[in-house]
Design an enzyme around this catalytic site. Structure first.
Site, PDB file in Angstrom:
ATOM      1  N   ASP A   8      29.221 -38.240 -62.060  1.00  0.00           N
ATOM      2  CA  ASP A   8      29.812 -37.040 -61.509  1.00  0.00           C
ATOM      3  C   ASP A   8      28.708 -36.029 -61.204  1.00  0.00           C
ATOM      4  O   ASP A   8      28.544 -35.051 -61.906  1.00  0.00           O
ATOM      5  CB  ASP A   8      30.809 -36.441 -62.521  1.00  0.00           C
ATOM      6  CG  ASP A   8      31.410 -35.129 -62.013  1.00  0.00           C
ATOM      7  OD1 ASP A   8      31.277 -34.847 -60.812  1.00  0.00           O
ATOM      8  OD2 ASP A   8      31.984 -34.402 -62.834  1.00  0.00           O
ATOM      9  N   TYR A  36      39.164 -35.298 -51.744  1.00  0.00           N
ATOM     10  CA  TYR A  36      38.182 -34.222 -51.820  1.00  0.00           C
ATOM     11  C   TYR A  36      38.860 -32.898 -52.146  1.00  0.00           C
ATOM     12  O   TYR A  36      40.052 -32.704 -51.863  1.00  0.00           O
ATOM     13  CB  TYR A  36      37.473 -34.032 -50.471  1.00  0.00           C
ATOM     14  CG  TYR A  36      36.689 -35.210 -49.972  1.00  0.00           C
ATOM     15  CD1 TYR A  36      35.355 -35.381 -50.331  1.00  0.00           C
ATOM     16  CD2 TYR A  36      37.265 -36.153 -49.120  1.00  0.00           C
ATOM     17  CE1 TYR A  36      34.623 -36.462 -49.857  1.00  0.00           C
ATOM     18  CE2 TYR A  36      36.541 -37.236 -48.646  1.00  0.00           C
ATOM     19  CZ  TYR A  36      35.223 -37.383 -49.018  1.00  0.00           C
ATOM     20  OH  TYR A  36      34.502 -38.446 -48.555  1.00  0.00           O
ATOM     21  N   ASP A  50      28.972 -26.984 -41.200  1.00  0.00           N
ATOM     22  CA  ASP A  50      28.890 -26.693 -42.628  1.00  0.00           C
ATOM     23  C   ASP A  50      27.863 -25.590 -42.860  1.00  0.00           C
ATOM     24  O   ASP A  50      27.256 -25.062 -41.914  1.00  0.00           O
ATOM     25  CB  ASP A  50      28.565 -27.949 -43.436  1.00  0.00           C
ATOM     26  CG  ASP A  50      27.229 -28.581 -43.067  1.00  0.00           C
ATOM     27  OD1 ASP A  50      26.355 -27.880 -42.511  1.00  0.00           O
ATOM     28  OD2 ASP A  50      27.040 -29.774 -43.351  1.00  0.00           O
ATOM     29  N   ARG A 141      34.338 -31.936 -42.432  1.00  0.00           N
ATOM     30  CA  ARG A 141      33.825 -30.829 -41.621  1.00  0.00           C
ATOM     31  C   ARG A 141      34.598 -30.698 -40.317  1.00  0.00           C
ATOM     32  O   ARG A 141      34.971 -29.599 -39.897  1.00  0.00           O
ATOM     33  CB  ARG A 141      32.344 -31.059 -41.285  1.00  0.00           C
ATOM     34  CG  ARG A 141      31.396 -30.932 -42.439  1.00  0.00           C
ATOM     35  CD  ARG A 141      29.988 -31.245 -41.981  1.00  0.00           C
ATOM     36  NE  ARG A 141      29.776 -32.674 -41.762  1.00  0.00           N
ATOM     37  CZ  ARG A 141      28.817 -33.188 -40.992  1.00  0.00           C
ATOM     38  NH1 ARG A 141      27.998 -32.388 -40.339  1.00  0.00           N
ATOM     39  NH2 ARG A 141      28.676 -34.484 -40.889  1.00  0.00           N
TER      40      ARG A 141
END
Length: 255
Positions: A8, A36, A50, A141
């Site tokens: 993680d 997500y 982004d 995105r």
């Protein structure tokens, strides 16, 4: 026998690492659905979609929350996406991000992806946070930018964290700094669990011997496509069936 492990990392959320012979299974893992948590800044644009790109402030109005929520169903199900210029997609043998760095923009073919769910978790103008479940190959995105465009404004991604890859969840992972020789072994999971989305064939002793040397198998006519061959908890191989005959794609047992 190969296995997979989960980490993680703070930067990207859940990361699946294949080790040993399980590295041969990467083709079945990269194509799994993803989930997500994404945060976006509305009312501004980025040339990379982004926060790493050049930011143009006040590129559009901030949409009301009610309008934002009403637009979400239009971006669920199967949708078409144009790959961002700042991406690894190849056009004419060149990576798009290479062309983008040279200030070039080229025509790109749209791609079909599937958004299983798109939920607004919070909205603190100009920032919105979403929970997204989608097919592999989805550009979050682009999803955020297209959503904003449908509302007559712009938006760019400011944070993205992967929370699920197929059956593997970020809640079950560990950050890298907590991994050491004593904990690493406990984080290794059977390769068969990662491929739980594939049908399974429980091999008898004779079939297991045949699989170990890569021989074809006879299977029930209803079994088609890729499937797991297991012996108890051990994943022996992945085979592909067609018309009652199956041939190996990946063999993990044997020499």
């Amino acid at each position: 026998m190969g296995h997979t492990g989960t980490l993680d990392p703070l930067a990207s959320g859940l990361l699946v690492i294949l080790i040993g012979r399980a590295t041969r299974l990467s083709r079945y893992v990269t194509g799994l659905d993803k989930a997500y948590v994404a945060t976006a800044r509305f009312g501004a644009a980025s040339d990379t979609l982004d926060a790493d790109g050049e930011i143009l402030e006040e590129a559009g109005p901030i949409p009301p929350e009610a309008e934002l929520r009403r637009a979400l169903p239009d971006f669920t199900g199967e949708i078409s996406q144009l790959p961002p210029m700042a991406s690894a997609v190849k056009v004419g043998g060149r990576r798009l991000y290479e062309l983008h760095r040279r200030g070039m923009e080229v025509e790109r073919e749209p791609r079909r992806v599937r958004i299983h769910s798109l939920e607004l978790l919070s909205f603190d103008p100009p920032t919105a946070t979403f929970a997204i479940r989608c097919s592999s190959g989805t550009y979050v995105r682009s999803l955020v930018a297209d959503l904003a465009s449908s509302l007559g404004t712009a938006a760019y991604l400011t944070a993205l964290r992967r929370t699920r890859v197929g059956p593997l969840r970020v809640e079950d992972a560990l950050p890298p700094e907590r991994l050491d020789p004593s904990t690493l072994h406990n984080r290794i999971i059977p390769a068969g669990r990662v491929l739980s989305h594939l049908p399974a064939l429980e091999a008898d002793e004779g079939q297991a011997r045949a699989v170990a040397v890569g021989r074809p198998l006879r299977v029930a006519g209803g079994l088609e496509g890729s499937f797991r061959v297991q012996r108890g908890e051990e994943l022996l191989a992945v085979y592909r069936a067609r018309g009652g005959r199956a041939r190996p794609e990946v063999v993990l047992c044997g020499g």
